[in-house]
Scaffold this motif. Structure first.
Motif, PDB file in Angstrom:
ATOM      1  N   GLY A 142       0.787  -1.222   0.000  1.00 30.94           N
ATOM      2  CA  GLY A 142       0.000   0.000   0.000  1.00 30.94           C
ATOM      3  C   GLY A 142       0.817   1.268   0.000  1.00 30.94           C
ATOM      4  O   GLY A 142       0.279   2.355   0.262  1.00 30.94           O
ATOM      5  N   GLY A 143       2.103   1.153  -0.290  1.00 31.67           N
ATOM      6  CA  GLY A 143       2.975   2.321  -0.250  1.00 31.67           C
ATOM      7  C   GLY A 143       2.742   3.291  -1.393  1.00 31.67           C
ATOM      8  O   GLY A 143       2.525   2.879  -2.533  1.00 31.67           O
ATOM      9  N   THR A 144       2.799   4.584  -1.080  1.00 28.84           N
ATOM     10  CA  THR A 144       2.804   5.624  -2.099  1.00 28.84           C
ATOM     11  C   THR A 144       4.139   5.619  -2.827  1.00 28.84           C
ATOM     12  O   THR A 144       4.239   5.979  -3.991  1.00 28.84           O
ATOM     13  CB  THR A 144       2.585   7.002  -1.440  1.00 28.84           C
ATOM     14  N   GLY A 145       5.184   5.201  -2.115  1.00 34.36           N
ATOM     15  CA  GLY A 145       6.529   5.127  -2.661  1.00 34.36           C
ATOM     16  C   GLY A 145       7.466   4.518  -1.633  1.00 34.36           C
ATOM     17  O   GLY A 145       7.043   4.113  -0.543  1.00 34.36           O
ATOM     18  N   GLY A 146       8.735   4.452  -1.993  1.00 32.34           N
ATOM     19  CA  GLY A 146       9.741   3.898  -1.107  1.00 32.34           C
ATOM     20  C   GLY A 146      10.777   4.932  -0.730  1.00 32.34           C
ATOM     21  O   GLY A 146      10.828   6.043  -1.284  1.00 32.34           O
ATOM     22  N   LYS A 147      11.619   4.566   0.240  1.00 34.83           N
ATOM     23  CA  LYS A 147      12.754   5.394   0.639  1.00 34.83           C
ATOM     24  C   LYS A 147      13.959   4.495   0.852  1.00 34.83           C
ATOM     25  O   LYS A 147      13.880   3.493   1.538  1.00 34.83           O
ATOM     26  CB  LYS A 147      12.417   6.162   1.920  1.00 34.83           C
ATOM     27  N   ILE A 148      15.079   4.866   0.257  1.00 40.26           N
ATOM     28  CA  ILE A 148      16.324   4.133   0.458  1.00 40.26           C
ATOM     29  C   ILE A 148      17.350   5.069   1.084  1.00 40.26           C
ATOM     30  O   ILE A 148      17.489   6.215   0.659  1.00 40.26           O
ATOM     31  CB  ILE A 148      16.877   3.545  -0.869  1.00 40.26           C
TER      32      ILE A 148
END
Length: 301
Positions: free
Chosen positions: A127-133
């Motif tokens: 359900g993520g709008t986006g990711g973060k690395i």
């Protein structure tokens, strides 16, 4: 510069507030959160992922619901906050890909790690709008960065293939044998250099340490061009962070992705105390932060 696709831009718009600025609450920390919840290492070891999930759920419900986005980890918090109805429908969700902690190379450099099984497709499924690395970078030592740049390129390519927003974060760090004074003096250059590396790898949205000076902020904005960047709090006290955000926004930043400066002294193993502090102290700090950001967005408009 690598421009966002339509789908990525839509995700970016969702992590921003109505004023168009990023205002995300970061609570993807695990090891760092345990040290805030308990000072004794033995007690820290008893804090389970489910207990961390309780704290992250409270931060999401009582603080992040007042912001445009929350950044969470896929071990303690997601999919729980979605499945249990904690996450506000109007609050976007970024999911962190980086594992807690780091490995150390024979030369003493930090080697970043990923959470196993978490890629762009899985972020979408959760359900993520986006990711973060997040990766560690020392721009002055190319040999320190090969492993971490490879991770960065891998994640950027994966999210591009899935056409999903990815926020790229890096942290600098003090290396063995380097004095704190020498390291501190290098921070503006290290942040600028790390920004350049991230952009060369194809980053489209950046989460950056405060570079130290107005001039460094302006140079980063010039270097980034159309790539928006948010400043992170790095756990500094709230008053200090407000000043940093004001300088960063005045010199081209596009908002903040902030965590500990808002909630570090509000979380507790006693959830009643935790909830009360989040609703009063943390939300009041958020309002002050939003006012600073909104002020400079109005001036820019």
């Amino acid at each position: 510069m690598t421009k966002m696709t339509t789908a990525e831009l839509r995700g970016y718009q969702q992590i921003c507030g109505k004023d168009g600025a990023m205002m995300a609450i970061a609570c993807d920390q695990r090891g760092g959160m345990r040290t805030l919840l308990a000072s004794d290492p033995a007690e820290q070891a008893t804090i389970t992922n489910d207990m961390l999930g309780d704290t992250k759920s409270d931060i999401t419900r009582y603080l992040a619901s007042q912001a445009s986005c929350v950044l969470l980890d896929p071990l303690c918090a997601v999919p729980r906050v979605v499945d249990e109805g904690v996450l506000n429908r109007d609050t976007a969700l970024l999911i962190g890909l980086d594992a807690s902690g780091f490995d150390v190379s024979p030369a003493g450099y930090r080697l970043s790690r990923l959470v196993p099984g978490i890629d762009a497709r899985r972020v979408r499924e959760l359900g993520g709008t986006g990711g973060k690395i997040m990766v560690y970078l020392r721009a002055d030592r190319p040999e320190a960065n090969e492993h971490n740049i490879a991770i960065l390129r891998q994640c950027i390519a994966d999210f591009a293939q899935e056409d999903l927003l990815l926020v790229v974060e890096f942290l600098t760090y003090q290396v063995e044998g380097e004095s704190l004074e020498d390291y501190t003096a290098k921070i503006p250059w290290l942040v600028e250099g790390g920004t350049r590396i991230s952009l060369e790898c194809g980053a489209k949205v950046l989460k950056l340490p405060y570079p130290g000076t107005p001039e460094a902020c302006a140079r980063i904005s010039s270097m980034a061009g159309e790539v928006p960047w948010a400043v992170l709090s790095a756990g500094v006290n709230h008053a200090t962070f407000l000043g940093q955000v004001e300088i960063a926004m005045k010199n081209g930043a596009s908002g903040v992705i902030a965590g500990r400066s808002l909630w570090k002294d509000c979380i507790s193993l006693d959830r009643d105390i935790q909830r009360e502090r989040l609703k009063t102290i943390a939300v009041a700090r958020l309002r002050e932060l939003q006012a600073v950001i909104g002020n400079y967005r109005q001036k820019a408009a």
